[in-house]
Scaffold this active site. Structure first.
Site, PDB file in Angstrom:
ATOM      1  N   LYS A  42       8.754  10.115  -0.418  1.00  0.00           N
ATOM      2  CA  LYS A  42       7.605   9.558  -1.136  1.00  0.00           C
ATOM      3  C   LYS A  42       7.599   8.027  -1.104  1.00  0.00           C
ATOM      4  CE  LYS A  42       7.359  13.544  -4.142  1.00  0.00           C
ATOM      5  NZ  LYS A  42       6.447  14.289  -3.275  1.00  0.00           N
ATOM      6  N   LEU A 206      -6.938  14.791  -8.300  1.00  0.00           N
ATOM      7  CA  LEU A 206      -7.467  16.134  -8.581  1.00  0.00           C
ATOM      8  C   LEU A 206      -7.667  16.942  -7.309  1.00  0.00           C
ATOM      9  CD1 LEU A 206     -10.210  14.824 -11.050  1.00  0.00           C
ATOM     10  CD2 LEU A 206      -8.001  15.794 -11.709  1.00  0.00           C
ATOM     11  N   GLY A 210     -11.248  15.027  -6.229  1.00  0.00           N
ATOM     12  CA  GLY A 210     -11.220  13.573  -6.284  1.00  0.00           C
ATOM     13  C   GLY A 210     -10.131  13.031  -7.202  1.00  0.00           C
ATOM     14  N   GLY A 237      -1.131  12.651  -1.255  1.00  0.00           N
ATOM     15  CA  GLY A 237      -0.858  11.946  -2.505  1.00  0.00           C
ATOM     16  C   GLY A 237      -0.213  10.589  -2.252  1.00  0.00           C
ATOM     17  N   ASP A 238       0.671  10.535  -1.274  1.00  0.00           N
ATOM     18  CA  ASP A 238       1.350   9.268  -0.970  1.00  0.00           C
ATOM     19  C   ASP A 238       0.377   8.270  -0.340  1.00  0.00           C
ATOM     20  OD1 ASP A 238       3.715  10.270  -1.986  1.00  0.00           O
ATOM     21  OD2 ASP A 238       4.379  11.029  -0.043  1.00  0.00           O
TER      22      ASP A 238
HETATM   23  O1  RIB Z   1       5.063  13.542  -0.857  1.00  0.00           O
HETATM   24  C1  RIB Z   1       5.498  14.113   0.343  1.00  0.00           C
HETATM   25  C2  RIB Z   1       6.963  13.810   0.549  1.00  0.00           C
HETATM   26  O2  RIB Z   1       7.704  14.455  -0.461  1.00  0.00           O
HETATM   27  C3  RIB Z   1       7.537  14.310   1.842  1.00  0.00           C
HETATM   28  O3  RIB Z   1       7.424  13.384   2.886  1.00  0.00           O
HETATM   29  C4  RIB Z   1       8.968  14.650   1.464  1.00  0.00           C
HETATM   30  O4  RIB Z   1       9.924  13.878   2.122  1.00  0.00           O
HETATM   31  C5  RIB Z   1       9.045  14.500  -0.051  1.00  0.00           C
HETATM   32  O5  RIB Z   1       9.616  13.314  -0.431  1.00  0.00           O
END
Ligand code: RIB
Length: 290
Positions: A42, A206, A210, A237-238
């Site tokens: 993450k 969400l 969104g 999400g990241d």
């Molecule tokens: O949010 C996705 C990530 O969660 C993946 O890349 C995995 O490594 C975990 O950290």
């Protein structure tokens, strides 16, 4: 307007990704359709997403001394993330066993490895945090390190953005130092109103609906999801969070819209770090949808 500079203190993993038509039931063996190793974690994903979205980004974290370490470091460098503070520690790098089904949904098990060795922050790491606009953290490294980084940032007017994932109980001194929480609905429920109400800015993703924002005086903002063909939601999400950190100084409505476009684009590609879009791609999607 100049975009925010961001320091990410967080995790970096090698993702071991199996694709399958459906998730196996407990005790069941099924055949998968493909397997790949691809950089993730993450912290690293959010750092790369922030850099690709136009931010000036540095990463603080650790890899092991195994064969994954070189590729993980190179992935940060290739995305123009400052990897000067990426330590190498004895033992394995972090890994994540990920399963993705035909609907693009995923399940993830993380084994922390080197990430669990990110303890004391060095003088130069503390200086980088103090000089940044935003400190961005998650919870895949020891929580006392996240707390120390957040407390240091808050005494130097660096905005503290926390994505509390994997969700766990947050110590009071961490909650007190956080300016912006970025949660999904599960994390929102797990943290509870007692914790959420103590943080000035709460952004809730969400998924296909969104994202929403709640500000210090209870004001609310909503950003609808953009329509795309999702193949893999692992990095969404990241990508959202990294882009949000970069665009935060534009105000909640614009920042949520920009981050939402980054998250949507990330679902259209496989992988985590590799899926995050460039600034140009985000701007092009927003222009098409307006
Ligand atoms: O949010 C996705 C990530 O969660 C993946 O890349 C995995 O490594 C975990 O950290």
């Amino acid at each position: 307007m100049a975009e925010n500079s961001v320091v990410v203190v967080g995790s970096i993993n090698m993702d071991l990704v199996t694709r399958t038509s459906r998730m196996p039931a407990p005790g069941e063996t099924i055949l998968g359709t493909s397997f790949a190793t691809t950089p993730g974690g993450k912290g690293s994903n959010q750092a790369i997403a922030a850099a690709k979205a136009g931010g000036d980004v540095a990463f603080v974290g650790a890899v092991g001394d195994d064969t994954f370490a070189l590729e993980l470091r190179q992935t940060l460098v290739d995305a123009e993330v400052d990897a000067e503070h990426l330590r190498e520690v004895p033992g394995p790098s972090g890994v994540a066993a990920i399963t993705v089904d035909d609907d693009g949904q995923n399940s993830i098990i993380v084994v922390a490895g080197a990430n669990s060795h990110v303890h004391d922050l060095t003088e130069s790491e503390l200086a980088a945090i103090a000089n940044a606009d935003v400190l961005l953290c998650q919870l895949e490294i020891p929580i006392h390190t996240v707390t120390a980084a957040a407390r240091h940032a808050s005494t130097h007017d660096t905005l503290v953005m926390l994505n509390p994932s994997p969700a766990q109980t947050l110590p009071d001194d961490l909650v007190d130092a956080v300016d912006v929480l970025v949660v999904n609905e599960t994390e929102e429920r797990q943290l509870g109103e007692d914790t959420l109400s103590r943080v000035h800015h709460v952004v809730t993703t969400l998924g296909a609906d969104g994202a929403r924002y709640r500000g210090p005086t209870g004001e609310r903002v909503r950003a609808d999801a953009l329509t795309v063909d999702a193949v893999d939601t692992t990095g969404a999400g990241d990508a959202f969070t990294g882009a949000l950190a970069v665009a935060w100084n534009r105000g909640p409505q614009e920042a949520l819209t920009f981050a939402g476009a980054a998250g949507a684009l990330a679902t259209t590609r496989p992988g985590a770090a590799a899926a995050s879009p460039t600034r140009k791609e985000i701007d092009a999607l927003l222009a098409r949808q307006s």
